[in-house]
Design a protein around this motif. Structure first.
Motif, mmCIF file in Angstrom:
data_model
loop_
_atom_site.group_PDB
_atom_site.id
_atom_site.type_symbol
_atom_site.label_atom_id
_atom_site.label_comp_id
_atom_site.label_asym_id
_atom_site.label_seq_id
_atom_site.Cartn_x
_atom_site.Cartn_y
_atom_site.Cartn_z
ATOM 1 N N ILE A 159 -13.302 -0.438 -1.271
ATOM 2 C CA ILE A 159 -13.090 0.235 0.026
ATOM 3 C C ILE A 159 -12.195 1.483 -0.072
ATOM 4 C CG2 ILE A 159 -13.476 -1.891 1.346
ATOM 5 C CD1 ILE A 159 -10.467 -2.056 1.822
ATOM 6 N N LYS A 160 -11.477 1.586 -1.152
ATOM 7 C CA LYS A 160 -10.494 2.668 -1.324
ATOM 8 C C LYS A 160 -11.033 4.065 -0.971
ATOM 9 C CE LYS A 160 -8.006 4.722 -5.029
ATOM 10 N NZ LYS A 160 -7.494 4.750 -6.334
ATOM 11 N N ASN A 161 -12.174 4.389 -1.566
ATOM 12 C CA ASN A 161 -12.699 5.748 -1.392
ATOM 13 C C ASN A 161 -13.136 6.039 0.041
ATOM 14 O OD1 ASN A 161 -12.116 6.494 -3.926
ATOM 15 N ND2 ASN A 161 -14.115 5.884 -4.759
ATOM 16 N N LYS A 162 -13.454 4.988 0.769
ATOM 17 C CA LYS A 162 -13.880 5.186 2.159
ATOM 18 C C LYS A 162 -12.753 5.787 3.000
ATOM 19 C CE LYS A 162 -16.918 1.140 1.929
ATOM 20 N NZ LYS A 162 -18.270 1.657 1.835
ATOM 21 N N PHE A 163 -11.515 5.496 2.609
ATOM 22 C CA PHE A 163 -10.379 6.042 3.373
ATOM 23 C C PHE A 163 -10.152 7.520 3.038
ATOM 24 C CE2 PHE A 163 -9.756 1.556 3.714
ATOM 25 C CZ PHE A 163 -9.387 1.411 5.045
ATOM 26 N N LEU A 164 -10.570 7.908 1.837
ATOM 27 C CA LEU A 164 -10.343 9.290 1.414
ATOM 28 C C LEU A 164 -11.331 10.248 2.084
ATOM 29 C CD1 LEU A 164 -9.796 8.643 -2.399
ATOM 30 C CD2 LEU A 164 -8.069 8.933 -0.622
ATOM 31 N N SER A 165 -12.478 9.723 2.457
ATOM 32 C CA SER A 165 -13.503 10.619 3.014
ATOM 33 C C SER A 165 -13.495 10.680 4.548
ATOM 34 C CB SER A 165 -14.879 10.167 2.519
ATOM 35 O OG SER A 165 -15.007 8.785 2.733
ATOM 36 N N GLN A 166 -12.478 10.057 5.169
ATOM 37 C CA GLN A 166 -12.434 10.005 6.641
ATOM 38 C C GLN A 166 -11.267 10.811 7.188
ATOM 39 O OE1 GLN A 166 -13.900 7.716 9.047
ATOM 40 N NE2 GLN A 166 -15.427 6.958 7.597
ATOM 41 N N ASN A 167 -11.414 11.178 8.458
ATOM 42 C CA ASN A 167 -10.286 11.801 9.157
ATOM 43 C C ASN A 167 -9.872 10.822 10.264
ATOM 44 O OD1 ASN A 167 -8.450 13.688 9.859
ATOM 45 N ND2 ASN A 167 -9.883 15.005 10.951
ATOM 46 N N PHE A 168 -8.637 10.383 10.260
ATOM 47 C CA PHE A 168 -8.196 9.401 11.263
ATOM 48 C C PHE A 168 -7.259 10.051 12.272
ATOM 49 C CE2 PHE A 168 -9.202 6.877 7.490
ATOM 50 C CZ PHE A 168 -10.040 5.918 8.023
ATOM 51 N N ASN A 169 -7.573 9.855 13.549
ATOM 52 C CA ASN A 169 -6.742 10.476 14.584
ATOM 53 C C ASN A 169 -5.833 9.513 15.311
ATOM 54 O OD1 ASN A 169 -7.704 13.161 14.249
ATOM 55 N ND2 ASN A 169 -9.658 12.400 15.078
ATOM 56 N N SER A 170 -6.103 8.228 15.174
ATOM 57 C CA SER A 170 -5.255 7.257 15.879
ATOM 58 C C SER A 170 -5.251 5.931 15.138
ATOM 59 C CB SER A 170 -5.777 7.019 17.303
ATOM 60 O OG SER A 170 -7.018 6.334 17.223
ATOM 61 N N GLN A 171 -4.285 5.093 15.510
ATOM 62 C CA GLN A 171 -4.187 3.746 14.929
ATOM 63 C C GLN A 171 -5.448 2.934 15.241
ATOM 64 O OE1 GLN A 171 -1.476 2.749 13.029
ATOM 65 N NE2 GLN A 171 -2.713 0.980 12.530
ATOM 66 N N ILE B 160 0.858 -1.193 0.000
ATOM 67 C CA ILE B 160 0.000 0.000 0.000
ATOM 68 C C ILE B 160 0.889 1.237 0.000
ATOM 69 C CG2 ILE B 160 -1.465 1.415 1.540
ATOM 70 C CD1 ILE B 160 -3.211 -0.532 0.192
ATOM 71 N N GLU B 161 0.542 2.178 -0.854
ATOM 72 C CA GLU B 161 1.214 3.479 -0.812
ATOM 73 C C GLU B 161 0.187 4.500 -0.345
ATOM 74 O OE1 GLU B 161 4.265 4.117 -3.761
ATOM 75 O OE2 GLU B 161 3.377 6.090 -4.134
ATOM 76 N N LEU B 162 0.548 5.216 0.696
ATOM 77 C CA LEU B 162 -0.414 6.113 1.340
ATOM 78 C C LEU B 162 0.163 7.521 1.354
ATOM 79 C CD1 LEU B 162 -3.083 5.965 3.128
ATOM 80 C CD2 LEU B 162 -1.561 5.799 5.076
ATOM 81 N N GLU B 163 -0.638 8.467 0.875
ATOM 82 C CA GLU B 163 -0.185 9.854 0.882
ATOM 83 C C GLU B 163 -1.158 10.685 1.689
ATOM 84 O OE1 GLU B 163 0.851 11.095 -3.114
ATOM 85 O OE2 GLU B 163 0.840 13.172 -2.436
ATOM 86 N N THR B 164 -0.629 11.378 2.697
ATOM 87 C CA THR B 164 -1.474 12.284 3.477
ATOM 88 C C THR B 164 -1.126 13.708 3.042
ATOM 89 O OG1 THR B 164 0.081 12.666 5.284
ATOM 90 C CG2 THR B 164 -1.285 10.675 5.428
ATOM 91 N N GLU B 165 -1.696 14.685 3.760
ATOM 92 C CA GLU B 165 -1.353 16.063 3.360
ATOM 93 C C GLU B 165 0.126 16.370 3.607
ATOM 94 O OE1 GLU B 165 -4.565 17.684 5.506
ATOM 95 O OE2 GLU B 165 -5.901 17.511 3.784
ATOM 96 N N LYS B 166 0.751 15.567 4.510
ATOM 97 C CA LYS B 166 2.143 15.888 4.860
ATOM 98 C C LYS B 166 3.185 14.853 4.420
ATOM 99 C CE LYS B 166 0.667 18.162 9.120
ATOM 100 N NZ LYS B 166 0.346 17.753 10.465
ATOM 101 N N VAL B 167 2.805 13.588 4.342
ATOM 102 C CA VAL B 167 3.827 12.552 4.095
ATOM 103 C C VAL B 167 3.362 11.507 3.076
ATOM 104 C CG1 VAL B 167 4.794 12.716 6.442
ATOM 105 C CG2 VAL B 167 2.983 11.053 5.991
ATOM 106 N N ARG B 168 4.349 10.752 2.579
ATOM 107 C CA ARG B 168 4.027 9.616 1.706
ATOM 108 C C ARG B 168 4.784 8.400 2.232
ATOM 109 N NH1 ARG B 168 5.648 8.268 -3.901
ATOM 110 N NH2 ARG B 168 6.778 10.228 -3.950
ATOM 111 N N VAL B 169 4.087 7.276 2.439
ATOM 112 C CA VAL B 169 4.735 6.065 2.976
ATOM 113 C C VAL B 169 4.317 4.850 2.151
ATOM 114 C CG1 VAL B 169 4.810 6.914 5.374
ATOM 115 C CG2 VAL B 169 2.824 5.615 4.600
ATOM 116 N N ARG B 170 5.075 3.769 2.311
ATOM 117 C CA ARG B 170 4.739 2.494 1.668
ATOM 118 C C ARG B 170 4.802 1.392 2.706
ATOM 119 N NH1 ARG B 170 8.247 4.246 -2.570
ATOM 120 N NH2 ARG B 170 9.941 3.138 -1.572
#
Ligand code: PEP
Ligand code: MG
Length: 387
Positions: free
Chosen positions: A61-73, A22-32
């Motif tokens: 399920i992909k789009n469900k992650f884009l519409s959420q705000n996550f604050n913790s693991q 998975i490659e994940l990009e937030t407003e600040k970082v990009r991780v794999r």
């Protein structure tokens, strides 16, 4: 934390089979983050889907992650469980779940400008001791791993130096005693030999005495068990009843400098584990297939005093939070924890950070080829901890 982009990619694991990244990009970082594959998998592990099946689930399920705000693991992992309410991630697959869960962990750490192990816990952080696969027969239906481990640890580096020398010394001795030995390695880069179990143990005894190490064995006994009455050792021609197996395990542990014994019985036989655990204490009796990094199974094992140590493989359970709960329960009950690689790995070194950040007692890794990537990451972490 808001996700700007989440992408799934098929990559290859060290057994040349496909796995997920998975490659994940937030407003600040990009991780794999990618996930490993097991060969001698336990019956109670969460379910892996093929990479193509996982890819088709991901579309939904992909789009469900884009519409959420996550604050913790925990929020991320609760969300994954809300997308798949089965106990074993049979809807979206534990491989997809863990790839997402672990990518979020890396993103949280990176947004905090921390290494993953620091983000997990600076206070609990400690270097695990290495348990290394030296002679191996992965997937053979016989004892799968002959390991070496230290008893004490001044530094991880010092222990690794001893184990690396011991690994090379074992090859020298195998060359002398086994005319067919040609430095062949198994899937985890452990030496492959045609010598018998007892002959291998004699060599390891010599080497462990020289380097002040102890021997470990992963019987992976569920894979020798016929489902009814017998354990058959495909390469040593033993056929044992459960009582014979118990006697054999106990006699080996008393005769050789063996300190660590993983999965000596079938994954459903808590009772035989308990007998061995009582008779061989304080040697480490460890559950891998027995526990499958599953809190419920760990609770049963604790109640029955079946084990004194537990393998931790995040991909057996599917999320980081479930892995953390498992380690916490083990620690509360004074069960030693052993973070472990799988027989097919990727270039992802997350388990090193999990082992250190969760304060695991040991980490099980291989000693050559692509396996050194984990060891080298641990050396770097040790340097940071010593600063
Ligand atoms: C093991 O059994 O401990 C192991 C690492 O192998 P696999 O990943 O094949 O389960
Ligand atoms: Mg095992």
């Amino acid at each position: 934390m808001r996700v700007k982009r989440i992408k799934l990619r098929e990559i290859f694991a060290t057994n040349s089979k496909k796995t997920l990244e998975i490659e994940l990009e937030t407003e600040k970082v990009r991780v794999r983050s990618s996930v490993p594959l097991g060969t001698s998998k336990g019956k109670f592990e969460a379910l892996y889907l093929s990479t193509s099946e996982a890819a088709s689930k991901f579309v939904f399920i992909k789009n469900k992650f884009l519409s959420q705000n996550f604050n913790s693991q925990e929020e991320v992992d609760d969300f994954l469980h809300s997308l798949d309410r089965t106990e074993n991630f049979s809807e979206i697959g534990a491989n997809l779940a863990l790839a997402i869960s672990s990518a979020f962990l890396k993103a949280f750490a990176a947004e905090n400008h921390q290494e993953v192990f620091e983000f997990l816990s600076k206070e609990k952080a400690k270097m695990p001791r290495p348990i290394c696969n030296i002679v191996g027969f992965k997937g053979s239906g016989d004892v799968e791993e002959y390991l070496l481990l230290p008893v004490h640890q001044t530094s991880f580096r010092e222990n690794m130096e001893k184990i690396m020398q011991a690994y090379l010394k074992v090859a020298e001795l195998l060359k002398i005693r086994d005319p067919s030995f040609s430095f062949t390695k198994d899937l985890e880069s452990a030496w492959f030999t045609r010598l018998s179990l007892i002959e291998i143990l004699k060599i390891l005894t010599k080497v462990s005495n020289e380097f002040l190490l102890k021997i470990g064995l992963d019987f992976a006994a569920s894979h020798m068990w016929d489902g009814k009455q017998y354990y058959s050792y495909s390469m040593n021609n033993y056929i044992f009843s459960t009582q014979d197996q118990l006697n054999f395990v106990i006699s080996l542990a008393r005769k050789f400098p063996i300190f660590y014994i993983e999965d000596p019985f079938n994954q459903e036989d808590f009772v035989s584990f308990s007998v061995a655990n009582k008779q061989l204490s304080p040697k480490l009796i460890c559950g891998d297939d027995l526990l499958a990094t599953n809190v419920k199974r760990l609770k049963d094992a604790i109640d029955l005093k079946a084990i004194s140590s537990a393998i931790v493989k995040p991909n057996q359970i599917g999320t980081i939070s479930d892995t953390i709960k498992f380690v916490k329960l083990a620690k509360e009950n004074k069960i030693f924890t052993i973070m472990s690689h799988r027989s097919a790995e990727t270039d992802d070194n997350l388990i090193c950070h999990l082992a250190v950040g969760l304060g695991c007692d040991y980490i099980k890794v291989g000693t050559s080829g692509e396996r050194v990537s984990k060891i080298n990451e641990l050396l770097r972490i040790e340097e940071i901890l010593n600063k």
